[in-house]
Scaffold this active site. Sequence first.
Site, PDB file in Angstrom:
ATOM      1  CG  LEU A  15     -28.245 -17.014 -12.682  1.00  0.00           C
ATOM      2  CD1 LEU A  15     -28.466 -17.635 -14.059  1.00  0.00           C
ATOM      3  CD2 LEU A  15     -29.235 -17.601 -11.668  1.00  0.00           C
ATOM      4  N   GLY A  19     -27.145 -17.342  -6.139  1.00  0.00           N
ATOM      5  CA  GLY A  19     -28.299 -17.303  -7.039  1.00  0.00           C
ATOM      6  C   GLY A  19     -28.515 -18.621  -7.758  1.00  0.00           C
ATOM      7  NE  ARG A  38     -22.472  -7.623 -14.785  1.00  0.00           N
ATOM      8  CZ  ARG A  38     -21.620  -6.967 -14.007  1.00  0.00           C
ATOM      9  NH1 ARG A  38     -21.755  -5.668 -13.856  1.00  0.00           N
ATOM     10  NH2 ARG A  38     -20.653  -7.596 -13.374  1.00  0.00           N
ATOM     11  CB  VAL A  79     -26.555  -8.896  -8.128  1.00  0.00           C
ATOM     12  CG1 VAL A  79     -27.309  -9.484  -9.303  1.00  0.00           C
ATOM     13  CG2 VAL A  79     -27.268  -7.663  -7.583  1.00  0.00           C
ATOM     14  CB  SER A 133     -29.145 -17.214   7.220  1.00  0.00           C
ATOM     15  OG  SER A 133     -28.044 -17.749   7.924  1.00  0.00           O
ATOM     16  N   GLY A 135     -25.515 -19.724   3.683  1.00  0.00           N
ATOM     17  CA  GLY A 135     -24.442 -19.825   2.701  1.00  0.00           C
ATOM     18  C   GLY A 135     -24.880 -20.622   1.490  1.00  0.00           C
ATOM     19  CE  LYS A 187     -28.273 -13.752   6.364  1.00  0.00           C
ATOM     20  NZ  LYS A 187     -27.008 -13.118   6.156  1.00  0.00           N
ATOM     21  CG  HIS A 190     -28.803 -15.017  11.593  1.00  0.00           C
ATOM     22  ND1 HIS A 190     -27.664 -15.077  10.817  1.00  0.00           N
ATOM     23  CD2 HIS A 190     -29.131 -16.288  11.854  1.00  0.00           C
ATOM     24  CE1 HIS A 190     -27.327 -16.338  10.633  1.00  0.00           C
ATOM     25  NE2 HIS A 190     -28.198 -17.093  11.248  1.00  0.00           N
ATOM     26  CG  ASN A 191     -25.228 -12.298   9.246  1.00  0.00           C
ATOM     27  OD1 ASN A 191     -26.110 -13.154   9.257  1.00  0.00           O
ATOM     28  ND2 ASN A 191     -24.575 -11.974   8.156  1.00  0.00           N
ATOM     29  CD  GLU A 194     -22.755 -16.334  11.206  1.00  0.00           C
ATOM     30  OE1 GLU A 194     -23.904 -16.387  10.747  1.00  0.00           O
ATOM     31  OE2 GLU A 194     -21.749 -16.138  10.499  1.00  0.00           O
ATOM     32  CE1 TYR A 195     -20.031 -10.988  11.738  1.00  0.00           C
ATOM     33  CE2 TYR A 195     -18.238  -9.826  12.793  1.00  0.00           C
ATOM     34  CZ  TYR A 195     -18.956 -10.145  11.665  1.00  0.00           C
ATOM     35  OH  TYR A 195     -18.580  -9.610  10.460  1.00  0.00           O
ATOM     36  NE  ARG A 449     -24.315  13.286  30.885  1.00  0.00           N
ATOM     37  CZ  ARG A 449     -25.568  13.666  30.723  1.00  0.00           C
ATOM     38  NH1 ARG A 449     -26.457  13.438  31.667  1.00  0.00           N
ATOM     39  NH2 ARG A 449     -25.957  14.291  29.619  1.00  0.00           N
ATOM     40  CG  HIS A 455     -24.970  17.668  30.978  1.00  0.00           C
ATOM     41  ND1 HIS A 455     -25.318  18.281  29.796  1.00  0.00           N
ATOM     42  CD2 HIS A 455     -23.622  17.509  30.926  1.00  0.00           C
ATOM     43  CE1 HIS A 455     -24.236  18.478  29.055  1.00  0.00           C
ATOM     44  NE2 HIS A 455     -23.192  18.023  29.727  1.00  0.00           N
TER      45      HIS A 455
HETATM   46  P1  NBP Z   1     -21.567 -12.050  -5.511  1.00  0.00           P
HETATM   47  O1  NBP Z   1     -21.854 -11.243  -4.290  1.00  0.00           O
HETATM   48  O2  NBP Z   1     -20.190 -12.497  -5.742  1.00  0.00           O
HETATM   49  O3  NBP Z   1     -22.069 -11.229  -6.782  1.00  0.00           O
HETATM   50  C1  NBP Z   1     -21.880 -11.726  -8.077  1.00  0.00           C
HETATM   51  C2  NBP Z   1     -23.136 -11.557  -8.867  1.00  0.00           C
HETATM   52  O4  NBP Z   1     -23.522 -10.170  -8.926  1.00  0.00           O
HETATM   53  C3  NBP Z   1     -22.946 -12.019 -10.308  1.00  0.00           C
HETATM   54  O5  NBP Z   1     -24.132 -12.619 -10.739  1.00  0.00           O
HETATM   55  C4  NBP Z   1     -22.681 -10.709 -11.016  1.00  0.00           C
HETATM   56  O6  NBP Z   1     -22.948 -10.758 -12.388  1.00  0.00           O
HETATM   57  C5  NBP Z   1     -23.663  -9.825 -10.332  1.00  0.00           C
HETATM   58  N1  NBP Z   1     -23.459  -8.394 -10.566  1.00  0.00           N
HETATM   59  C6  NBP Z   1     -22.484  -7.559 -10.139  1.00  0.00           C
HETATM   60 BR1  NBP Z   1     -21.013  -8.073  -9.188  1.00  0.00          BR
HETATM   61  N2  NBP Z   1     -22.635  -6.300 -10.533  1.00  0.00           N
HETATM   62  C7  NBP Z   1     -23.761  -6.310 -11.250  1.00  0.00           C
HETATM   63  C8  NBP Z   1     -24.487  -5.304 -11.921  1.00  0.00           C
HETATM   64  N3  NBP Z   1     -24.065  -4.019 -11.920  1.00  0.00           N
HETATM   65  N4  NBP Z   1     -25.604  -5.645 -12.577  1.00  0.00           N
HETATM   66  C9  NBP Z   1     -26.014  -6.916 -12.590  1.00  0.00           C
HETATM   67  N5  NBP Z   1     -25.405  -7.924 -11.942  1.00  0.00           N
HETATM   68  C10 NBP Z   1     -24.287  -7.629 -11.278  1.00  0.00           C
HETATM   69  O7  NBP Z   1     -22.543 -13.326  -5.566  1.00  0.00           O
HETATM   70  P2  NBP Z   1     -22.893 -14.380  -4.426  1.00  0.00           P
HETATM   71  O8  NBP Z   1     -21.688 -14.723  -3.623  1.00  0.00           O
HETATM   72  O9  NBP Z   1     -23.664 -15.444  -5.087  1.00  0.00           O
HETATM   73  O10 NBP Z   1     -23.876 -13.552  -3.467  1.00  0.00           O
HETATM   74  C11 NBP Z   1     -25.112 -13.001  -3.921  1.00  0.00           C
HETATM   75  C12 NBP Z   1     -25.742 -12.241  -2.767  1.00  0.00           C
HETATM   76  O11 NBP Z   1     -25.954 -13.147  -1.694  1.00  0.00           O
HETATM   77  C13 NBP Z   1     -24.861 -11.130  -2.203  1.00  0.00           C
HETATM   78  O12 NBP Z   1     -25.665 -10.063  -1.798  1.00  0.00           O
HETATM   79  C14 NBP Z   1     -24.202 -11.728  -1.016  1.00  0.00           C
HETATM   80  O13 NBP Z   1     -23.882 -10.807   0.000  1.00  0.00           O
HETATM   81  C15 NBP Z   1     -25.264 -12.684  -0.546  1.00  0.00           C
HETATM   82  N6  NBP Z   1     -24.621 -13.844   0.101  1.00  0.00           N
HETATM   83  C16 NBP Z   1     -25.236 -14.408   1.097  1.00  0.00           C
HETATM   84  C17 NBP Z   1     -24.676 -15.489   1.719  1.00  0.00           C
HETATM   85  C18 NBP Z   1     -25.408 -16.087   2.802  1.00  0.00           C
HETATM   86  O14 NBP Z   1     -24.922 -16.925   3.533  1.00  0.00           O
HETATM   87  N7  NBP Z   1     -26.622 -15.688   2.953  1.00  0.00           N
HETATM   88  C19 NBP Z   1     -23.481 -16.048   1.343  1.00  0.00           C
HETATM   89  C20 NBP Z   1     -22.882 -15.477   0.318  1.00  0.00           C
HETATM   90  C21 NBP Z   1     -23.474 -14.367  -0.292  1.00  0.00           C
HETATM   91  P3  NBP Z   1     -21.770 -11.156 -13.427  1.00  0.00           P
HETATM   92  O15 NBP Z   1     -21.703 -12.647 -13.403  1.00  0.00           O
HETATM   93  O16 NBP Z   1     -22.241 -10.604 -14.706  1.00  0.00           O
HETATM   94  O17 NBP Z   1     -20.502 -10.514 -12.922  1.00  0.00           O
END
Ligand code: NBP
Length: 479
Positions: A15, A19, A38, A79, A133, A135, A187, A190-191, A194-195, A449, A455
């Site tokens: 979360l 999340g 967690r 996570v 996607s 953010g 995905k 897509h990224n 985006e680049y 070659r 070759h």
């Molecule tokens: P983060 O990538 O910053 O991860 C933080 C979360 O992971 C927290 O809930 C943390 O729990 C948990 N966590 C970690 Br770190 N290690 C853990 C473990 N061993 N067991 C259980 N939980 C664990 O969070 P976010 O920025 O919200 O991104 C979440 C996902 O979404 C990532 O994969 C990220 O790449 C992706 N993402 C996507 C976009 C997009 O545009 N699609 C943007 C940003 C992120 P804690 O609170 O207990 O530390």
Amino acid sequence: MTTSEAPARIAVTGLAVMGSNLARNLARHGFRVAVHNRTSTRTKALVEEHGHEGDFVPADTLEQLVASLQTPRQIIIMVKAGAPTDAVIDELAPLLEPGDMVIDGGNAHYADTRRREAALRELGLHFVGAGISGGEEGALNGPSIMPGGSVESYRHLGPVLEAIAAQVDGVPCCVHVGPDGAGHFVKMVHNGIEYADMQLIAEAYDLLRRVGGRTPAQVADVFRDWNSGDLESYLVEITAEVLGHTDPDTGAALVDVIADEAEQKGTGRWTVQEALELGVPVTGIAEAVFARSLSGRVEQRTAVRAAFGASEVVPAPDDSLVDDVRQALYASKVVAYAQGFDQMRAASAEYGWDLDLGAMATIWRGGCIIRARFLDRIREAYDKAPELASLLVDDYFRDAVANAEAAWRRVVVKAVTAGVPVPGFVSALAYYDGLRSERLPASLVQGLRDFFGAHTYRRTDRAGSFHTRWSGDRAQVEA
Ligand code: NBP
């Protein structure tokens, strides 16, 4: 939040910003959502701050989370990608029953998703790698969602994911992409696109600024104007916002105060790495990744500037520059997208995913960073001809690129002459010229070659492989 004992429809564990926003989106759409993190302070904070938005069921442990769900269970993991995702899966899997679904909404590498899907399938569990996607804003208000995994899992998950996804013309930006890692692969591409898109936009800005002699605010006006035509897109829209913004501390344009060293988290690099494996030329994405790398090599930039002197660009504004750059941007963008779609097609063939490329364009129309008017054209192209050899040969794109060609060449010549680096524009044009050439110098490459490595080469006039005895009598032998 309600206190009823009814089971939750779906769960989110993890979360942090993504999340919690996704959980709020689910709750706002009327789904009773179980939430877990967690560190339980995050769970408490979410429910305290946003509990009024819907029906949340907080859980302190994964056991509680699992117990609160209707069956088959659907649990979204949000996570940090990598080892944390594996840690959560390892803890969760023993608590689940065959038929339950584990959805990874993080930015996983598709190969990890394939590995995890295979492992959970052995246990009778569905593992769904879902690219999300848009953010944090998208997660809350409607992202573009690219779920992989089994058809059976999508039967349960589809209605939920489609409800919380962005909607364009009444169509959700979510579709079942294909088996195992297909969602995360799409995905990733897509990224990558985006680049490329951002790099091309940055080159257009640089030209209008340094050759066109315009201020950032004036370039912002140009982008604002472009956003009402074929280039209409979120990235063009926000380019005008960033360029038009003044730094409150200095009164200068913010873009002149921001350090010119672009960073990256790795999905662009993954796209290029996978393209190399598949043998698909994604030059636009590769140039964008390398342009970011070059910008970050500060010591080298300083040394080379000291050795040669900084390139001095004398503005040479002319009336046609703005429209020429617009056309060069559009044509280069068509090339970058054509390459990205080629890569998806190649992966689909390699992994047996049976991707519907038109559907990918459809689900990128809203929620995500590359949302654009342009994507409707791509969808139409693949709807008309699913086996299109390249987006470039679709009638609409062929005409658009052909009409832009003269302007595109003028822009590249101007940039090269002036000393403004435009690797995206140049390489897109070279790709186009490469595909169009009747004969490519690859024949000489094959000859070389054969000379140094025996070759062999194929001939244009008859079947078979041949070798010339270069160090002997130079006779040709069939290999
Ligand atoms: P983060 O990538 O910053 O991860 C933080 C979360 O992971 C927290 O809930 C943390 O729990 C948990 N966590 C970690 Br770190 N290690 C853990 C473990 N061993 N067991 C259980 N939980 C664990 O969070 P976010 O920025 O919200 O991104 C979440 C996902 O979404 C990532 O994969 C990220 O790449 C992706 N993402 C996507 C976009 C997009 O545009 N699609 C943007 C940003 C992120 P804690 O609170 O207990 O530390």
